[in-house]
Scaffold this active site. Sequence first.
Site, PDB file in Angstrom:
ATOM      1  N   ASP A 144       0.866  -1.183   0.000  1.00 26.83           N
ATOM      2  CA  ASP A 144       0.000   0.000   0.000  1.00 26.83           C
ATOM      3  C   ASP A 144       0.901   1.231   0.000  1.00 26.83           C
ATOM      4  O   ASP A 144       1.616   1.492   0.961  1.00 26.83           O
ATOM      5  CB  ASP A 144      -0.902  -0.016   1.246  1.00 26.83           C
ATOM      6  CG  ASP A 144      -2.013   1.023   1.183  1.00 26.83           C
ATOM      7  OD1 ASP A 144      -1.897   1.966   0.374  1.00 26.83           O
ATOM      8  OD2 ASP A 144      -2.988   0.883   1.934  1.00 26.83           O
ATOM      9  N   ARG A 146      -0.125   4.373  -0.326  1.00 22.71           N
ATOM     10  CA  ARG A 146      -0.900   5.613  -0.166  1.00 22.71           C
ATOM     11  C   ARG A 146      -0.401   6.502   0.970  1.00 22.71           C
ATOM     12  O   ARG A 146       0.239   6.061   1.894  1.00 22.71           O
ATOM     13  CB  ARG A 146      -2.382   5.287   0.065  1.00 22.71           C
ATOM     14  CG  ARG A 146      -3.066   4.855  -1.200  1.00 22.71           C
ATOM     15  CD  ARG A 146      -4.464   4.419  -0.943  1.00 22.71           C
ATOM     16  NE  ARG A 146      -4.512   3.210  -0.150  1.00 22.71           N
ATOM     17  CZ  ARG A 146      -5.644   2.642   0.254  1.00 22.71           C
ATOM     18  NH1 ARG A 146      -6.795   3.187  -0.055  1.00 22.71           N
ATOM     19  NH2 ARG A 146      -5.601   1.531   0.957  1.00 22.71           N
TER      20      ARG A 146
HETATM   21  N1  LIG Z   1      -2.450  -2.080  -6.387  1.00 22.11           N
HETATM   22  C1  LIG Z   1      -3.715  -2.478  -6.333  1.00 22.11           C
HETATM   23  N2  LIG Z   1      -4.654  -1.566  -6.019  1.00 22.11           N
HETATM   24  C2  LIG Z   1      -5.930  -1.992  -5.944  1.00 22.11           C
HETATM   25  C3  LIG Z   1      -6.308  -3.325  -6.201  1.00 22.11           C
HETATM   26  N3  LIG Z   1      -7.644  -3.425  -6.057  1.00 22.11           N
HETATM   27  C4  LIG Z   1      -8.079  -2.187  -5.710  1.00 22.11           C
HETATM   28  N4  LIG Z   1      -7.055  -1.329  -5.633  1.00 22.11           N
HETATM   29  C5  LIG Z   1      -7.018   0.064  -5.232  1.00 22.11           C
HETATM   30  O1  LIG Z   1      -7.182   0.096  -3.825  1.00 22.11           O
HETATM   31  C6  LIG Z   1      -7.739   1.331  -3.434  1.00 22.11           C
HETATM   32  C7  LIG Z   1      -8.901   1.040  -2.493  1.00 22.11           C
HETATM   33  O2  LIG Z   1      -8.375   0.310  -1.466  1.00 22.11           O
HETATM   34  P1  LIG Z   1      -9.215  -0.551  -0.445  1.00 22.11           P
HETATM   35  O3  LIG Z   1      -8.218  -1.390   0.249  1.00 22.11           O
HETATM   36  O4  LIG Z   1     -10.367  -1.202  -1.126  1.00 22.11           O
HETATM   37  O5  LIG Z   1      -9.847   0.450   0.470  1.00 22.11           O
HETATM   38  P2  LIG Z   1      -9.287   1.192   1.664  1.00 22.11           P
HETATM   39  O6  LIG Z   1      -9.487   2.583   1.231  1.00 22.11           O
HETATM   40  O7  LIG Z   1      -7.918   0.806   2.089  1.00 22.11           O
HETATM   41  O8  LIG Z   1     -10.216   0.691   2.828  1.00 22.11           O
HETATM   42  P3  LIG Z   1     -11.735   1.002   3.006  1.00 22.11           P
HETATM   43  O9  LIG Z   1     -11.788   2.366   3.604  1.00 22.11           O
HETATM   44  O10 LIG Z   1     -12.227  -0.036   3.938  1.00 22.11           O
HETATM   45  O11 LIG Z   1     -12.368   0.916   1.656  1.00 22.11           O
HETATM   46  C8  LIG Z   1      -8.108   2.055  -4.699  1.00 22.11           C
HETATM   47  O12 LIG Z   1      -7.091   3.014  -4.967  1.00 22.11           O
HETATM   48  C9  LIG Z   1      -8.094   0.957  -5.762  1.00 22.11           C
HETATM   49  O13 LIG Z   1      -7.734   1.427  -7.045  1.00 22.11           O
HETATM   50  C10 LIG Z   1      -5.291  -4.253  -6.534  1.00 22.11           C
HETATM   51  O14 LIG Z   1      -5.513  -5.450  -6.724  1.00 22.11           O
HETATM   52  N5  LIG Z   1      -4.020  -3.780  -6.578  1.00 22.11           N
END
Ligand SMILES: Nc1nc2c(ncn2[C@@H]2O[C@H](COP(=O)(O)OP(=O)(O)OP(=O)(O)O)[C@@H](O)[C@H]2O)c(=O)[nH]1
Length: 212
Positions: A144, A146
Amino acid sequence: MNPSLATATAVSAVVPSESELDYAASCELPMPWATFRLHAFVEPATGKEHVAITLGDVGNGEPVLARIHSECLTGDALFSLRCDCGPQLEAALQKIAEEGRGALFYLRQEGRGIGLVNKIRAYQLQDAGADTVEANEALGFKPDQRNYKLCKPMLQHLQISTLRLMTNNPRKITALEQLGLKVVERVPLVITRNPFNERYLTTKAAKLGHLF
Ligand SMILES: Nc1nc2c(ncn2[C@@H]2O[C@H](COP(=O)(O)OP(=O)(O)OP(=O)(O)O)[C@@H](O)[C@H]2O)c(=O)[nH]1
Ligand SMILES: [Zn+2]
């Protein structure tokens, strides 16, 4: 509209700035659930454009029902069933409309911060058997990537001091608290599973700490 005002606004949006985030403009945004207000921001360092969507008086000091949503073009706009992003976006806006007050921050950090093309590369690896974490790592990224630091100036601009955050991700709450932001409640945002997102959601719970 007064043409001189339009020019002044457009020019001010491109003047080099040393700030972390610049507010640009806001407008009404009618949606199926309510008429929200859309606020646009520009990140001078990257040129990325981020938005906040608010409803009601969010600056009155009371905790605000909020969603901090990371961009997912495939899920948010293209109806992909590989993840839970689209239904989470919709559910969050619906909950805010039901309460009549709240905020959604739409951060342009696609693919957990690796960008759209790399996310599609990661999906290609997942089609060949990797899970979502292994795929990121195989591409040389952290699971992650972010960063939530832009939330701070956005919240300040909207005069929001405390959040009731809609998320299943405790790491997101920790990251916000480390920035000095106050999260007084976690509001779960659990979405129905389907055969295509089952493994992704199971991996998120097992490896990324999500609570479902
Ligand atoms: N690298 C990668 N990014 C992904 C994948 N699937 C979804 N994403 C990205 O993950 C992000 C969303 O992450 P989530 O983990 O669903 O949500 P979160 O924001 O961490 O948690 P919540 O608040 O519970 O939704 C978005 O930027 C999506 O584009 C994947 O398989 N790989
Ligand atoms: Zn998604």
